[in-house]
Design a protein around this motif. Sequence first.
Motif, PDB file in Angstrom:
ATOM      1  N   ARG A   1       0.846  -1.206   0.000  1.00 34.74           N
ATOM      2  CA  ARG A   1       0.000   0.000   0.000  1.00 34.74           C
ATOM      3  C   ARG A   1       0.879   1.253   0.000  1.00 34.74           C
ATOM      4  O   ARG A   1       1.667   1.473   0.921  1.00 34.74           O
ATOM      5  CB  ARG A   1      -0.945   0.002   1.187  1.00 34.74           C
ATOM      6  CG  ARG A   1      -1.723   1.295   1.375  1.00 34.74           C
ATOM      7  CD  ARG A   1      -2.968   1.123   2.220  1.00 34.74           C
ATOM      8  NE  ARG A   1      -4.015   0.427   1.451  1.00 34.74           N
ATOM      9  CZ  ARG A   1      -5.239   0.159   1.934  1.00 34.74           C
ATOM     10  NH1 ARG A   1      -5.546   0.521   3.182  1.00 34.74           N
ATOM     11  NH2 ARG A   1      -6.135  -0.453   1.185  1.00 34.74           N
TER      12      ARG A   1
ATOM     13  N   VAL B   1       0.927   5.385  -0.013  1.00 42.03           N
ATOM     14  CA  VAL B   1       0.170   6.594   0.316  1.00 42.03           C
ATOM     15  C   VAL B   1       0.892   7.772  -0.331  1.00 42.03           C
ATOM     16  O   VAL B   1       2.065   8.025  -0.030  1.00 42.03           O
ATOM     17  CB  VAL B   1       0.058   6.774   1.843  1.00 42.03           C
ATOM     18  CG1 VAL B   1      -0.722   8.037   2.175  1.00 42.03           C
ATOM     19  CG2 VAL B   1      -0.617   5.557   2.472  1.00 42.03           C
TER      20      VAL B   1
ATOM     21  N   GLY C   1      -0.257   3.170   5.817  1.00 41.76           N
ATOM     22  CA  GLY C   1       0.103   2.366   4.658  1.00 41.76           C
ATOM     23  C   GLY C   1       1.506   1.837   4.818  1.00 41.76           C
ATOM     24  O   GLY C   1       2.181   2.111   5.819  1.00 41.76           O
TER      25      GLY C   1
ATOM     26  N   LEU D   1       5.041   5.740   2.293  1.00 49.50           N
ATOM     27  CA  LEU D   1       4.596   7.115   2.073  1.00 49.50           C
ATOM     28  C   LEU D   1       5.498   7.752   1.022  1.00 49.50           C
ATOM     29  O   LEU D   1       6.727   7.709   1.132  1.00 49.50           O
ATOM     30  CB  LEU D   1       4.683   7.928   3.368  1.00 49.50           C
ATOM     31  CG  LEU D   1       4.273   9.394   3.246  1.00 49.50           C
ATOM     32  CD1 LEU D   1       2.772   9.520   3.064  1.00 49.50           C
ATOM     33  CD2 LEU D   1       4.728  10.197   4.462  1.00 49.50           C
TER      34      LEU D   1
ATOM     35  N   HIS E   1       4.497   5.301   8.863  1.00 51.84           N
ATOM     36  CA  HIS E   1       4.668   4.433   7.698  1.00 51.84           C
ATOM     37  C   HIS E   1       6.051   3.781   7.759  1.00 51.84           C
ATOM     38  O   HIS E   1       7.050   4.467   8.000  1.00 51.84           O
ATOM     39  CB  HIS E   1       4.522   5.253   6.419  1.00 51.84           C
ATOM     40  CG  HIS E   1       3.204   5.971   6.317  1.00 51.84           C
ATOM     41  ND1 HIS E   1       2.933   7.106   7.050  1.00 51.84           N
ATOM     42  CD2 HIS E   1       2.101   5.704   5.591  1.00 51.84           C
ATOM     43  CE1 HIS E   1       1.708   7.513   6.774  1.00 51.84           C
ATOM     44  NE2 HIS E   1       1.178   6.685   5.897  1.00 51.84           N
TER      45      HIS E   1
ATOM     46  N   VAL F   1      -4.280   6.869  -2.398  1.00 47.91           N
ATOM     47  CA  VAL F   1      -3.738   5.586  -1.961  1.00 47.91           C
ATOM     48  C   VAL F   1      -3.759   4.611  -3.134  1.00 47.91           C
ATOM     49  O   VAL F   1      -4.762   4.493  -3.843  1.00 47.91           O
ATOM     50  CB  VAL F   1      -4.542   5.018  -0.774  1.00 47.91           C
ATOM     51  CG1 VAL F   1      -4.074   3.608  -0.420  1.00 47.91           C
ATOM     52  CG2 VAL F   1      -4.416   5.949   0.431  1.00 47.91           C
TER      53      VAL F   1
END
Length: 253
Positions: free
Chosen positions: A27, A29, A44, A47, A74, A248
């Motif tokens: 994930r 961000v 997430g 970043l 993160h 995201v």
Amino acid sequence: MTELESARVYTDFHHKLPPHPGSEWTRFVCISDTHSRVFPVPPGDVLLHAGDLSSWGSLDELRPTVEWLKSLEHPVKIMIAGNHDLCLDEQWGLQTYGINPDDIRHARAYVRSDAGLHYLEYEAFQFTAPSGRTWKVYGSPAAPIHVQGAFQYGTSEEARAIYDRIPLDTEILVTHTPPFMTQDRTRKGKNAGCQILASALQQLPECRLHVFGHIHEANGAQTDTDASGGTGRVFVNAAVASHGNAIVVDLKN
């Protein structure tokens, strides 16, 4: 939400972001153009900040952003500079530009002073996400010249010299400028992205995510299903200055 076979993109989740999809995914961000302000950022794995950390480029204006980024949880945090970040551009320490050279040195050392925050300036970097997947990222602060600013270029030759440095195996690209005709339309209807960068992207078959900012009003995301060996490529203009919402992106490992 936009969904590909190997990517999911969330641009407007009203603080109700779906749960992390699991260990087979990473994930990301994405934010940009925070200009010394602080915004809510969802959790997430990674970043990404695509530049314009400060409002008008002083070291004092840079500090709030860097301290805020340091405080976020993160596991991996990556940032680049933008055209507003004068104190990070060595050229602005020259006598004709007028920023105290000591401030330039202090600013450049400061953004590299925290082991958990990775500042990239025309640099490649590898990181391992919590899932164990290793990703290859490249960061460039450059943008076409627009009034006075940092890290700007004025000719096609300068642009080619900058973008020819991107490794061909780059998977995550972070630039301050958008590529031409991709989330780059200004309020006056002009496409302000870089044509040389757009051409360079055609030579990056492994690139699955390109994050940028610079043109605040063009915030948003789009996908190219023909890019990156058929897995699709996600383009994100992550400028949050006008609305304060991160974007995201979940990428399948």
